[in-house]
Design a protein around this motif. Structure first.
Motif, PDB file in Angstrom:
ATOM      1  N   ARG A  22       0.823  -1.222   0.000  1.00 45.66           N
ATOM      2  CA  ARG A  22       0.000   0.000   0.000  1.00 45.66           C
ATOM      3  C   ARG A  22       0.852   1.266   0.000  1.00 45.66           C
ATOM      4  N   ARG A  86       1.686 -11.288   8.202  1.00 50.27           N
ATOM      5  CA  ARG A  86       2.112 -10.765   9.504  1.00 50.27           C
ATOM      6  C   ARG A  86       1.962 -11.837  10.580  1.00 50.27           C
ATOM      7  N   ASP A 109       4.859  -3.567  15.425  1.00 54.48           N
ATOM      8  CA  ASP A 109       5.033  -3.359  13.981  1.00 54.48           C
ATOM      9  C   ASP A 109       6.220  -2.435  13.730  1.00 54.48           C
ATOM     10  N   ARG A 112       5.471   1.193  12.807  1.00 44.50           N
ATOM     11  CA  ARG A 112       5.041   2.210  13.784  1.00 44.50           C
ATOM     12  C   ARG A 112       6.305   2.753  14.452  1.00 44.50           C
ATOM     13  N   VAL A 162      -6.908  -0.393  17.315  1.00 47.03           N
ATOM     14  CA  VAL A 162      -5.846  -0.988  18.130  1.00 47.03           C
ATOM     15  C   VAL A 162      -4.484  -0.769  17.477  1.00 47.03           C
ATOM     16  N   GLN A 163      -3.477  -0.617  18.324  1.00 47.13           N
ATOM     17  CA  GLN A 163      -2.122  -0.316  17.884  1.00 47.13           C
ATOM     18  C   GLN A 163      -1.149  -1.376  18.400  1.00 47.13           C
ATOM     19  N   THR A 164       0.111  -1.126  18.187  1.00 44.14           N
ATOM     20  CA  THR A 164       1.172  -1.925  18.815  1.00 44.14           C
ATOM     21  C   THR A 164       2.118  -0.944  19.496  1.00 44.14           C
ATOM     22  N   GLN A 166       1.804  -4.628  21.426  1.00 47.10           N
ATOM     23  CA  GLN A 166       0.864  -5.377  22.243  1.00 47.10           C
ATOM     24  C   GLN A 166       1.683  -6.318  23.131  1.00 47.10           C
ATOM     25  N   THR A 185      -5.580 -10.232  12.204  1.00 47.09           N
ATOM     26  CA  THR A 185      -4.748  -9.086  11.802  1.00 47.09           C
ATOM     27  C   THR A 185      -3.887  -8.581  12.954  1.00 47.09           C
ATOM     28  N   ASP A 186      -4.148  -9.045  14.171  1.00 51.93           N
ATOM     29  CA  ASP A 186      -3.231  -8.669  15.259  1.00 51.93           C
ATOM     30  C   ASP A 186      -3.158  -9.792  16.285  1.00 51.93           C
ATOM     31  N   LYS A 209       0.541   3.857  12.292  1.00 49.35           N
ATOM     32  CA  LYS A 209       1.202   2.917  11.380  1.00 49.35           C
ATOM     33  C   LYS A 209       1.373   3.590  10.031  1.00 49.35           C
TER      34      LYS A 209
HETATM   35  C1  LIG Z   1      -1.317  -5.152  14.245  1.00 48.73           C
HETATM   36  C2  LIG Z   1      -1.940  -3.911  13.685  1.00 48.73           C
HETATM   37  O1  LIG Z   1      -0.982  -2.900  13.591  1.00 48.73           O
HETATM   38  C3  LIG Z   1      -2.985  -3.426  14.677  1.00 48.73           C
HETATM   39  O2  LIG Z   1      -3.591  -2.260  14.243  1.00 48.73           O
HETATM   40  C4  LIG Z   1      -2.545  -4.118  12.337  1.00 48.73           C
HETATM   41  O3  LIG Z   1      -3.619  -4.964  12.403  1.00 48.73           O
HETATM   42  C5  LIG Z   1      -1.516  -4.644  11.329  1.00 48.73           C
HETATM   43  O4  LIG Z   1      -1.678  -4.068  10.098  1.00 48.73           O
HETATM   44  P1  LIG Z   1      -2.516  -4.686   8.888  1.00 48.73           P
HETATM   45  O5  LIG Z   1      -2.729  -3.510   7.989  1.00 48.73           O
HETATM   46  O6  LIG Z   1      -3.774  -5.219   9.448  1.00 48.73           O
HETATM   47  O7  LIG Z   1      -1.619  -5.714   8.289  1.00 48.73           O
END
Ligand SMILES: C[C@](O)(CO)[C@H](O)COP(=O)(O)O
Ligand SMILES: Nc1ccn([C@@H]2O[C@H](COP(=O)(O)OP(=O)(O)OP(=O)(O)O)[C@@H](O)[C@H]2O)c(=O)n1
Length: 388
Positions: A22, A86, A109, A112, A162-164, A166, A185-186, A209
């Protein structure tokens, strides 16, 4: 940078094996720079600075190991291979970390880069309450479902972005990943689906991110640049010789300058100005005159070192201005060579350079031609969002 880790510290796993479809670009986004520093290095440094973090492991795509190791040089990190998604990268990274036997792990990630110490603190705090801890921000915009036009509403109450990083109990997240179905996805979702509680803790807008092409510009702005200035002053006495070194250029003269190194007052004053802007001691702190290795040294290496410290902090020198104070030699004819030499030493770190000269109208020690003085000013820009 060596690790600050305390006993019982948590491990960190940075996932950096993505292909940046992307974001686009010639290289995956984690290898592109933000504020002059590779994106992957930002969060690795943030973990390395944090006393509660122990082993730091990074997973990258096949064939990228050497590139990652080079840009992480000097940091206490190990590098291994990630997977095609991922989720697979995390699973492989956890297996690779198992030998270190950590009690807890923070999964982050690489995309980030702006990872503040207090976000790490909050995630670790959440881990004291539950086996999983996840930073999150509330959804503040209204949510709608639709294609070209709105088809319905989605209540935003109870929804989180949600972020990292985690945080997890290491054995529980490793086991959850080992048996998880593909498609998560996480990692918080992987642990939750395995039946364990994940605590939400406040996230951080700056931990965004970098995902789309325009995100690089947003991230640069979020670095909260601060502009700092420093000054420097230096004097050396005339002695026997037929030239003096000034701003990296040999200038013919009836005398030389006496000094431990090449006595280049211009470069010494400028090095102190750059170190002053950084708040990182002075030229004597970095190159003690008592150390025989600096005897007769060419002073360009002192300035190059100060410039490299600015670059290592993710910063940039904006402007330098040197004033040479002497009755003789005449500086004007040598000014173009001095500016070219400063540009050469600073590479592309300093877009604006200035060298000036003045006499003291026959007054004082410079007026009596006993020695030569220089003063300098440097202005630098540093990312101000975290304490570097
Ligand atoms: C893990 C994550 O950053 C949480 O927001 C996210 O899900 C990972 O990115 P993606 O775009 O879903 O691969
Ligand atoms: N096979 C993968 C895919 C992603 N990641 C990492 O997971 C994080 C979040 O992924 P994302 O932002 O989606 O990165 P990319 O997968 O690189 O981006 P895209 O989906 O646009 O290709 C990134 O640090 C990325 O490097 C990974 O380690 N292994």
């Amino acid at each position: 940078m060596s690790s600050n880790a305390s006993p019982g510290a948590a491990a960190a796993l940075i996932v950096a094996a993505g292909r940046s479809q992307r974001a686009g670009g010639d290289v995956p986004k984690q290898y592109r720079t933000l504020g002059g520093k590779p994106i992957l290095r930002w969060s690795a440094e943030a973990f390395a600075r944090h006393a509660a973090i122990g082993p730091i492991h990074v997973v990258v795509a096949e064939g990228e190991e050497a590139r990652a190791e080079a840009l992480l040089a000097g940091l206490p990190v190990t590098v291994g291979r990630g997977g095609a998604t991922r989720q697979q990268s995390v699973r492989l990274g956890l297996e690779q970390l198992a030998a270190s036997n950590p009690a807890r792990v923070l999964i982050h990630d690489a995309a980030r880069p702006m990872l503040a110490a207090d976000l790490i603190d909050r995630v670790l705090g959440g881990l004291n309450e539950a086996p999983g801890s996840c930073p999150a921000l509330p959804v503040v915009d209204s949510l709608r479902r639709g294609g070209d036009s709105i088809e319905g509403e989605v209540p935003r109450e109870g929804l989180w972005r949600v972020q990292t990083p985690q945080g997890f109990d290491f054995l529980l997240i490793r086991a959850a990943h080992a048996s998880a179905a593909e498609g998560a996805t996480d990692d918080a979702e992987v642990l939750r689906a395995a039946g364990h509680q994940v605590r939400l803790v406040p996230g951080d807008e700056k931990a965004m991110k970098v995902t789309l092409p325009q995100d690089f510009e947003t991230a640069e702005r979020l670095l909260d640049w601060v502009t700092l200035s420093g000054s420097g002053y230096d004097v050396h006495k005339f002695g026997p010789g037929d030239h003096v070194w000034l701003c990296g250029v040999p200038v013919p003269h009836s005398h030389g300058l006496i000094g431990h190194s090449d006595a280049d007052v211009g470069l010494h004053a400028l090095t102190d100005a750059v170190l002053g802007a950084l708040g990182d001691g002075d030229i004597g702190t970095h190159f003690p005159p008592s150390d025989p290795q600096w005897k007769g040294a060419s002073s360009d290496r002192f300035l190059a070192h100060a410039a490299s410290l600015v670059a290592a902090a993710g910063g940039r020198i904006l402007h330098v201005d040197v004033t040479l104070i002497c009755e003789a030699p005449k500086v004007g004819p040598h000014r173009p060579a001095m500016l070219a030499r400063l540009a050469d030493i600073l590479h592309d770190h300093a877009p604006r350079l200035s060298v000036k000269a003045t006499t003291t109208e026959g007054l004082g020690f410079t007026g009596r031609r006993e020695g030569l003085a220089a003063q300098a000013m440097a202005t630098i820009r540093l990312p101000g969002w975290s304490k570097i």
